[in-house]
Design a protein around this motif. Structure first.
Motif, mmCIF file in Angstrom:
data_model
loop_
_atom_site.group_PDB
_atom_site.id
_atom_site.type_symbol
_atom_site.label_atom_id
_atom_site.label_comp_id
_atom_site.label_asym_id
_atom_site.label_seq_id
_atom_site.Cartn_x
_atom_site.Cartn_y
_atom_site.Cartn_z
ATOM 1 N N MET A 98 69.077 9.889 114.104
ATOM 2 C CA MET A 98 69.294 8.545 114.592
ATOM 3 C C MET A 98 70.293 8.576 115.763
ATOM 4 S SD MET A 98 70.852 5.187 112.719
ATOM 5 C CE MET A 98 72.549 5.592 113.047
ATOM 6 N N TYR A 99 70.011 7.777 116.776
ATOM 7 C CA TYR A 99 70.894 7.636 117.930
ATOM 8 C C TYR A 99 71.122 6.154 118.184
ATOM 9 C CZ TYR A 99 69.519 12.450 118.843
ATOM 10 O OH TYR A 99 69.292 13.794 118.729
ATOM 11 N N LYS A 100 72.286 5.839 118.776
ATOM 12 C CA LYS A 100 72.579 4.470 119.190
ATOM 13 C C LYS A 100 72.738 4.457 120.695
ATOM 14 C CE LYS A 100 74.901 2.666 115.108
ATOM 15 N NZ LYS A 100 76.114 2.070 114.552
ATOM 16 N N VAL A 101 72.010 3.550 121.345
ATOM 17 C CA VAL A 101 72.125 3.335 122.787
ATOM 18 C C VAL A 101 72.547 1.884 122.952
ATOM 19 C CG1 VAL A 101 70.910 3.330 124.985
ATOM 20 C CG2 VAL A 101 70.256 4.982 123.211
ATOM 21 N N PHE A 102 73.682 1.654 123.610
ATOM 22 C CA PHE A 102 74.199 0.296 123.678
ATOM 23 C C PHE A 102 73.758 -0.443 124.938
ATOM 24 C CE2 PHE A 102 76.959 2.145 120.517
ATOM 25 C CZ PHE A 102 77.050 1.121 119.595
ATOM 26 N N VAL A 103 73.415 -1.713 124.731
ATOM 27 C CA VAL A 103 73.198 -2.680 125.803
ATOM 28 C C VAL A 103 74.304 -3.703 125.572
ATOM 29 C CG1 VAL A 103 71.634 -4.386 126.798
ATOM 30 C CG2 VAL A 103 70.700 -2.300 125.764
ATOM 31 N N GLY A 104 75.360 -3.631 126.379
ATOM 32 C CA GLY A 104 76.565 -4.391 126.054
ATOM 33 C C GLY A 104 77.097 -3.852 124.735
ATOM 34 N N ASP A 105 77.314 -4.728 123.757
ATOM 35 C CA ASP A 105 77.774 -4.278 122.446
ATOM 36 C C ASP A 105 76.663 -4.258 121.405
ATOM 37 O OD1 ASP A 105 80.349 -3.687 123.176
ATOM 38 O OD2 ASP A 105 81.166 -5.633 122.595
ATOM 39 N N LYS A 106 75.427 -4.469 121.846
ATOM 40 C CA LYS A 106 74.294 -4.468 120.913
ATOM 41 C C LYS A 106 73.557 -3.135 120.996
ATOM 42 C CE LYS A 106 73.452 -9.456 121.076
ATOM 43 N NZ LYS A 106 72.430 -10.475 121.395
ATOM 44 N N PRO A 107 73.267 -2.538 119.839
ATOM 45 C CA PRO A 107 72.627 -1.221 119.878
ATOM 46 C C PRO A 107 71.098 -1.259 119.869
ATOM 47 C CG PRO A 107 73.290 -1.714 117.639
ATOM 48 C CD PRO A 107 73.716 -2.893 118.500
ATOM 49 N N ILE A 108 70.540 -0.289 120.574
ATOM 50 C CA ILE A 108 69.147 0.101 120.388
ATOM 51 C C ILE A 108 69.245 1.337 119.497
ATOM 52 C CG2 ILE A 108 67.079 1.045 121.465
ATOM 53 C CD1 ILE A 108 67.873 -0.448 124.047
ATOM 54 N N ILE A 109 68.643 1.281 118.322
ATOM 55 C CA ILE A 109 68.685 2.387 117.374
ATOM 56 C C ILE A 109 67.397 3.199 117.532
ATOM 57 C CG2 ILE A 109 68.860 3.031 114.935
ATOM 58 C CD1 ILE A 109 71.294 1.426 115.768
ATOM 59 N N LEU A 110 67.535 4.486 117.787
ATOM 60 C CA LEU A 110 66.377 5.382 117.839
ATOM 61 C C LEU A 110 66.266 6.023 116.459
ATOM 62 C CD1 LEU A 110 67.110 7.182 121.239
ATOM 63 C CD2 LEU A 110 65.945 5.008 120.857
ATOM 64 N N THR A 111 65.153 5.785 115.776
ATOM 65 C CA THR A 111 65.035 6.219 114.381
ATOM 66 C C THR A 111 63.591 6.551 114.015
ATOM 67 O OG1 THR A 111 65.542 5.581 112.100
ATOM 68 C CG2 THR A 111 64.830 3.817 113.572
ATOM 69 N N THR A 112 63.427 7.234 112.883
ATOM 70 C CA THR A 112 62.097 7.527 112.350
ATOM 71 C C THR A 112 61.745 6.577 111.208
ATOM 72 O OG1 THR A 112 63.071 9.140 110.841
ATOM 73 C CG2 THR A 112 62.198 9.994 112.932
ATOM 74 N N ARG A 113 62.711 5.755 110.785
ATOM 75 C CA ARG A 113 62.507 4.890 109.621
ATOM 76 C C ARG A 113 62.148 3.468 110.024
ATOM 77 N NH1 ARG A 113 67.641 5.051 106.231
ATOM 78 N NH2 ARG A 113 66.438 3.524 105.082
ATOM 79 N N VAL A 114 61.067 2.976 109.471
ATOM 80 C CA VAL A 114 60.691 1.580 109.654
ATOM 81 C C VAL A 114 61.296 0.791 108.499
ATOM 82 C CG1 VAL A 114 58.776 -0.062 109.816
ATOM 83 C CG2 VAL A 114 58.526 2.240 110.762
ATOM 84 N N GLU A 115 62.048 -0.244 108.825
ATOM 85 C CA GLU A 115 62.641 -1.086 107.786
ATOM 86 C C GLU A 115 62.241 -2.536 108.032
ATOM 87 O OE1 GLU A 115 66.844 -0.404 107.104
ATOM 88 O OE2 GLU A 115 66.643 1.639 107.871
ATOM 89 N N GLN A 116 62.350 -3.327 106.978
ATOM 90 C CA GLN A 116 62.035 -4.746 107.077
ATOM 91 C C GLN A 116 62.965 -5.407 108.096
ATOM 92 O OE1 GLN A 116 59.547 -6.421 105.427
ATOM 93 N NE2 GLN A 116 60.100 -8.190 106.666
ATOM 94 N N HIS A 122 59.899 6.355 116.106
ATOM 95 C CA HIS A 122 59.013 7.474 116.440
ATOM 96 C C HIS A 122 58.950 8.383 115.225
ATOM 97 C CE1 HIS A 122 57.474 11.129 118.368
ATOM 98 N NE2 HIS A 122 56.960 10.296 119.245
ATOM 99 N N LYS A 123 57.789 8.977 114.987
ATOM 100 C CA LYS A 123 57.601 9.762 113.761
ATOM 101 C C LYS A 123 58.357 11.085 113.778
ATOM 102 C CE LYS A 123 53.194 11.798 115.252
ATOM 103 N NZ LYS A 123 52.966 11.163 116.527
ATOM 104 N N ASN A 124 58.653 11.630 114.968
ATOM 105 C CA ASN A 124 59.286 12.937 115.070
ATOM 106 C C ASN A 124 60.753 12.795 115.468
ATOM 107 O OD1 ASN A 124 60.185 15.490 115.846
ATOM 108 N ND2 ASN A 124 58.137 16.121 116.535
ATOM 109 N N ASP A 125 61.640 13.084 114.534
ATOM 110 C CA ASP A 125 63.082 12.952 114.748
ATOM 111 C C ASP A 125 63.567 13.767 115.951
ATOM 112 O OD1 ASP A 125 65.574 11.886 113.892
ATOM 113 O OD2 ASP A 125 66.105 13.832 113.071
ATOM 114 N N GLU A 126 62.981 14.949 116.136
ATOM 115 C CA GLU A 126 63.421 15.829 117.211
ATOM 116 C C GLU A 126 63.011 15.330 118.599
ATOM 117 O OE1 GLU A 126 62.229 19.819 116.222
ATOM 118 O OE2 GLU A 126 63.165 19.651 114.249
ATOM 119 N N LYS A 127 62.046 14.423 118.665
ATOM 120 C CA LYS A 127 61.581 13.920 119.968
ATOM 121 C C LYS A 127 62.148 12.546 120.319
ATOM 122 C CE LYS A 127 57.297 16.526 120.171
ATOM 123 N NZ LYS A 127 55.836 16.478 120.251
#
Length: 193
Positions: free
Chosen positions: A1-19, A52-57
């Motif tokens: 998982m990675y966090k990319v910030f737009v201002g103080d709000k994150p874009i989370i890069l993850t392999t997990r789909v959550e509700q 994305h399904k592949n954590d390494e990508k």
């Protein structure tokens, strides 16, 4: 998982789909990154998750979505264990800047700290987390990748703010002052402290 910030709000890069609750899920391969940035900037949405399904990508694929700017900086401690902060754009920040020529990332970090603050005698003690944030320059969004290093120094001389870089103050902050500064800082800096 990675966090990319737009201002103080994150874009989370993850392999997990959550509700979805206070965030939205998008597929990394097909997302319109401009739309995501606009959504984070103009709505009450707290975060976006790119799946994305592949954590390494995850990171590799995301880095292709925007032009990259590579920078390096330091979380510098003095002999009293105070942390070196700069004040720029009405926020407390840590010194950092872009790579020049073919210098190493470590050399960039040391040079930028010295240029922005006047502190010398710097020694890198360990690498810290790499941070990511999106900014807008000349109407275009870019992704800043900042490599951070913990540093120490015995420097006790005068601090100099690099005014041509928009820095108005440079200060050593103790633990209490650091916590106060973090109330008016960036999400990435809060992660490092």
């Amino acid at each position: 998982m990675y966090k990319v910030f737009v201002g103080d709000k994150p874009i989370i890069l993850t392999t997990r789909v959550e509700q979805e609750t206070n965030f939205k899920n998008y597929l990394l391969d097909t997302v319109n990154i401009g739309k995501v940035i606009k959504e984070l900037n103009t709505t009450k949405l707290q975060e976006v998750r790119l799946i994305h399904k592949n954590d390494e990508k995850l990171l590799k694929k995301f880095l292709k979505k925007l032009p990259n700017v590579v920078a390096a900086g330091g979380k510098v401690f003095n002999a009293e264990n105070d942390i070196l902060f700069i004040y720029r754009n009405d926020k407390w920040d840590l010194p950092k800047g872009k790579i020049e020529g073919n210098e190493t990332i470590e050399k960039t970090a040391l040079r930028e700290v010295m240029e922005e603050t006047g502190v010398s005698g710097l020694e890198i003690t360990k690498p810290l987390e790499t941070t990511y944030h999106i900014f807008k320059r000349n109407g275009n969004h870019k992704l800043k990748i900042t490599y951070w290093f913990e540093m120490k120094t015995t420097f006790t001389g005068n601090l100099y703010a690099q005014e041509d870089e928009g820095i108005t103050k440079v200060e050593w902050l103790n633990e209490i002052k650091t916590q106060e500064a973090l109330e008016n800082s960036y999400a990435n800096i809060k992660l490092l402290i």
